[in-house]
Write a protein that holds these residues in place. Structure first.
Motif, PDB file in Angstrom:
ATOM      1  N   GLY A 208       0.417  -1.270  -0.253  1.00  0.00           N
ATOM      2  CA  GLY A 208       0.113   0.403  -0.068  1.00  0.00           C
ATOM      3  C   GLY A 208       0.746   0.799   0.406  1.00  0.00           C
ATOM      4  N   THR A 209       1.747   1.158   0.033  1.00  0.00           N
ATOM      5  CA  THR A 209       2.818   2.336  -0.316  1.00  0.00           C
ATOM      6  C   THR A 209       3.692   2.611  -1.620  1.00  0.00           C
ATOM      7  N   ALA A 210       4.106   3.995  -1.498  1.00  0.00           N
ATOM      8  CA  ALA A 210       4.746   3.784  -3.245  1.00  0.00           C
ATOM      9  C   ALA A 210       6.441   4.540  -2.110  1.00  0.00           C
ATOM     10  N   ALA A 211       8.126   4.479  -3.222  1.00  0.00           N
ATOM     11  CA  ALA A 211       8.351   5.217  -3.591  1.00  0.00           C
ATOM     12  C   ALA A 211       8.464   6.643  -4.458  1.00  0.00           C
ATOM     13  N   THR A 212       9.100   7.537  -3.202  1.00  0.00           N
ATOM     14  CA  THR A 212       8.524   8.591  -4.197  1.00  0.00           C
ATOM     15  C   THR A 212      10.009   9.418  -4.063  1.00  0.00           C
ATOM     16  N   PHE A 213       9.947  10.068  -5.573  1.00  0.00           N
ATOM     17  CA  PHE A 213      11.182  11.263  -5.723  1.00  0.00           C
ATOM     18  C   PHE A 213      10.470  12.651  -6.656  1.00  0.00           C
ATOM     19  N   TYR A 214      10.434  13.328  -5.198  1.00  0.00           N
ATOM     20  CA  TYR A 214       9.953  14.915  -4.893  1.00  0.00           C
ATOM     21  C   TYR A 214      10.814  16.066  -5.441  1.00  0.00           C
ATOM     22  N   SER A 215      10.590  17.020  -6.072  1.00  0.00           N
ATOM     23  CA  SER A 215      11.064  17.975  -5.902  1.00  0.00           C
ATOM     24  C   SER A 215      11.473  18.267  -4.971  1.00  0.00           C
ATOM     25  N   SER A 216      11.423  18.575  -3.687  1.00  0.00           N
ATOM     26  CA  SER A 216      11.170  18.972  -2.661  1.00  0.00           C
ATOM     27  C   SER A 216      10.505  17.971  -1.613  1.00  0.00           C
ATOM     28  N   ALA A 217      11.146  18.512  -0.134  1.00  0.00           N
ATOM     29  CA  ALA A 217      10.962  18.179   1.159  1.00  0.00           C
ATOM     30  C   ALA A 217       9.142  17.510   1.570  1.00  0.00           C
ATOM     31  N   THR A 218       8.394  18.830   0.906  1.00  0.00           N
ATOM     32  CA  THR A 218       7.415  18.981   1.876  1.00  0.00           C
ATOM     33  C   THR A 218       6.275  19.087   0.081  1.00  0.00           C
TER      34      THR A 218
ATOM     35  N   GLY B 192      21.533  16.967 -17.400  1.00  0.00           N
ATOM     36  CA  GLY B 192      19.832  16.795 -17.341  1.00  0.00           C
ATOM     37  C   GLY B 192      18.834  17.500 -17.770  1.00  0.00           C
ATOM     38  N   SER B 193      17.681  18.160 -18.787  1.00  0.00           N
ATOM     39  CA  SER B 193      16.999  19.361 -19.296  1.00  0.00           C
ATOM     40  C   SER B 193      16.568  19.752 -18.453  1.00  0.00           C
ATOM     41  N   SER B 194      15.958  20.967 -18.470  1.00  0.00           N
ATOM     42  CA  SER B 194      15.302  21.561 -17.463  1.00  0.00           C
ATOM     43  C   SER B 194      14.304  21.035 -16.750  1.00  0.00           C
ATOM     44  N   LEU B 195      13.826  20.166 -17.496  1.00  0.00           N
ATOM     45  CA  LEU B 195      12.274  19.813 -17.009  1.00  0.00           C
ATOM     46  C   LEU B 195      12.540  18.621 -15.984  1.00  0.00           C
ATOM     47  N   CYS B 196      14.169  18.611 -15.753  1.00  0.00           N
ATOM     48  CA  CYS B 196      15.113  17.692 -14.688  1.00  0.00           C
ATOM     49  C   CYS B 196      14.295  18.763 -12.937  1.00  0.00           C
ATOM     50  N   PHE B 197      13.966  18.522 -12.183  1.00  0.00           N
ATOM     51  CA  PHE B 197      14.150  19.166 -11.072  1.00  0.00           C
ATOM     52  C   PHE B 197      14.882  19.036 -10.777  1.00  0.00           C
ATOM     53  N   ALA B 198      15.642  20.369 -10.004  1.00  0.00           N
ATOM     54  CA  ALA B 198      16.562  20.069  -9.348  1.00  0.00           C
ATOM     55  C   ALA B 198      17.289  20.166  -8.225  1.00  0.00           C
ATOM     56  N   ASN B 199      16.821  19.849  -7.514  1.00  0.00           N
ATOM     57  CA  ASN B 199      16.867  18.231  -6.065  1.00  0.00           C
ATOM     58  C   ASN B 199      15.685  16.937  -6.022  1.00  0.00           C
ATOM     59  N   ALA B 200      16.159  15.747  -5.910  1.00  0.00           N
ATOM     60  CA  ALA B 200      14.777  14.395  -5.931  1.00  0.00           C
ATOM     61  C   ALA B 200      15.126  14.808  -4.599  1.00  0.00           C
ATOM     62  N   PHE B 201      13.531  14.179  -4.047  1.00  0.00           N
ATOM     63  CA  PHE B 201      14.232  13.818  -2.464  1.00  0.00           C
ATOM     64  C   PHE B 201      12.939  12.448  -1.895  1.00  0.00           C
ATOM     65  N   PHE B 202      14.202  11.238  -2.098  1.00  0.00           N
ATOM     66  CA  PHE B 202      13.926  10.020  -2.114  1.00  0.00           C
ATOM     67  C   PHE B 202      12.944   9.648  -0.988  1.00  0.00           C
ATOM     68  N   THR B 203      11.717   9.075  -0.351  1.00  0.00           N
ATOM     69  CA  THR B 203      11.256   8.328   0.490  1.00  0.00           C
ATOM     70  C   THR B 203      10.527   7.102   0.106  1.00  0.00           C
ATOM     71  N   ALA B 204      10.653   5.926   0.836  1.00  0.00           N
ATOM     72  CA  ALA B 204      10.261   4.767   0.585  1.00  0.00           C
ATOM     73  C   ALA B 204      10.396   4.141   2.211  1.00  0.00           C
ATOM     74  N   LYS B 205       9.745   2.693   1.617  1.00  0.00           N
ATOM     75  CA  LYS B 205       9.316   1.896   3.343  1.00  0.00           C
ATOM     76  C   LYS B 205       9.320   0.483   2.016  1.00  0.00           C
ATOM     77  N   TYR B 206      10.652  -0.229   2.811  1.00  0.00           N
ATOM     78  CA  TYR B 206      10.429  -1.629   2.276  1.00  0.00           C
ATOM     79  C   TYR B 206      10.444  -2.636   3.312  1.00  0.00           C
ATOM     80  N   SER B 207       9.289  -3.426   3.397  1.00  0.00           N
ATOM     81  CA  SER B 207       8.506  -4.715   4.336  1.00  0.00           C
ATOM     82  C   SER B 207       7.807  -5.799   3.762  1.00  0.00           C
ATOM     83  N   PRO B 208       8.268  -6.786   3.975  1.00  0.00           N
ATOM     84  CA  PRO B 208       9.311  -6.545   5.728  1.00  0.00           C
ATOM     85  C   PRO B 208      10.144  -7.601   4.962  1.00  0.00           C
ATOM     86  N   VAL B 209      11.456  -7.043   5.626  1.00  0.00           N
ATOM     87  CA  VAL B 209      12.944  -7.610   4.898  1.00  0.00           C
ATOM     88  C   VAL B 209      12.984  -8.761   5.584  1.00  0.00           C
TER      89      VAL B 209
END
Length: 213
Positions: A51-61, A186-203
């Protein structure tokens, strides 16, 4: 005579194998849920928590960027000392299935691929649950994101010096929260920062959940 009696008793106890019980320090940092020690050479793996997703967002918020519902990793244990301590692993695989990826970036039509470069990485897991991922000498944690745009496919390369996560025995998980990558190319369409969030379970090791001690 008393000294001889004590020495005789000590020798008798030793001969009978009546030694002191093993200390808690004999428990390694990584064990399976059934109590078995994880051995050097064992492979640990995990997919995203249900039920979760790994995200690469352009900002932490923010919520603008890439979201993937299918991702997994595999790592080979290289050291598993007695707890408390730090176990180490070699992260040999970290994948994202782009059939489960979407993008909500202006000008981007979809995600063609996400590749984790410069593998293997060294992963350490400490008894307090701290997880650290570091690259080899002279390298960086690097991901190449391929995006479909109206002008064709573009490559966005992101780098980070290291990643820090948290392991939890509550659900045998490893969670990364807002780990910052910076665009290397990368081109200008690539955001300057990528903030990675993910939960892996179970290990798991061979399908059996792994605990951190």
């Amino acid at each position: 005579m008393r000294t001889r009696t004590l020495l005789t008793l000590t020798a008798a106890v030793a001969a009978l194998g009546l030694t002191a019980p093993a200390s808690a320090a004999d428990t390694p940092v990584l064990t399976t849920a059934d109590g078995a020690a994880v051995a050097v050479g064992d492979v640990l793996d995990a997919s995203l928590a249900s039920g979760t997703a790994a995200t690469f967002y352009s900002s932490a918020t923010g919520t603008s960027g890439i979201s993937c519902t299918k991702s997994a990793f595999a790592a080979t244990v290289t050291d598993n000392p007695a707890a408390p301590g730090t176990a180490t692993e070699s992260l040999t695989s970290h994948s994202f299935d782009t059939s489960g990826c979407t993008a909500n970036v202006v000008g981007v039509l979809g995600v063609s691929g996400i590749t984790v470069d410069n593998l293997p990485y060294t992963t350490s897991v400490s008894s307090d649950g701290t997880v650290s991922v570091t690259p080899g000498a002279g390298a960086a944690i690097q991901s190449t994101v391929r995006l479909r745009t109206l002008l064709g496919t573009i490559n966005c390369v992101y780098r980070a010096p290291s990643l820090t996560g948290k392991a939890s025995n509550a659900d045998n998980s490893i969670t990364f929260t807002n780990q910052q990558f910076t665009k290397a190319s990368g081109s200008s369409l690539c955001f300057a920062n990528a903030f990675f969030t993910a939960k892996y379970s179970p290990v798991t090791k061979g399908g059996v959940a792994v605990n951190v001690n």
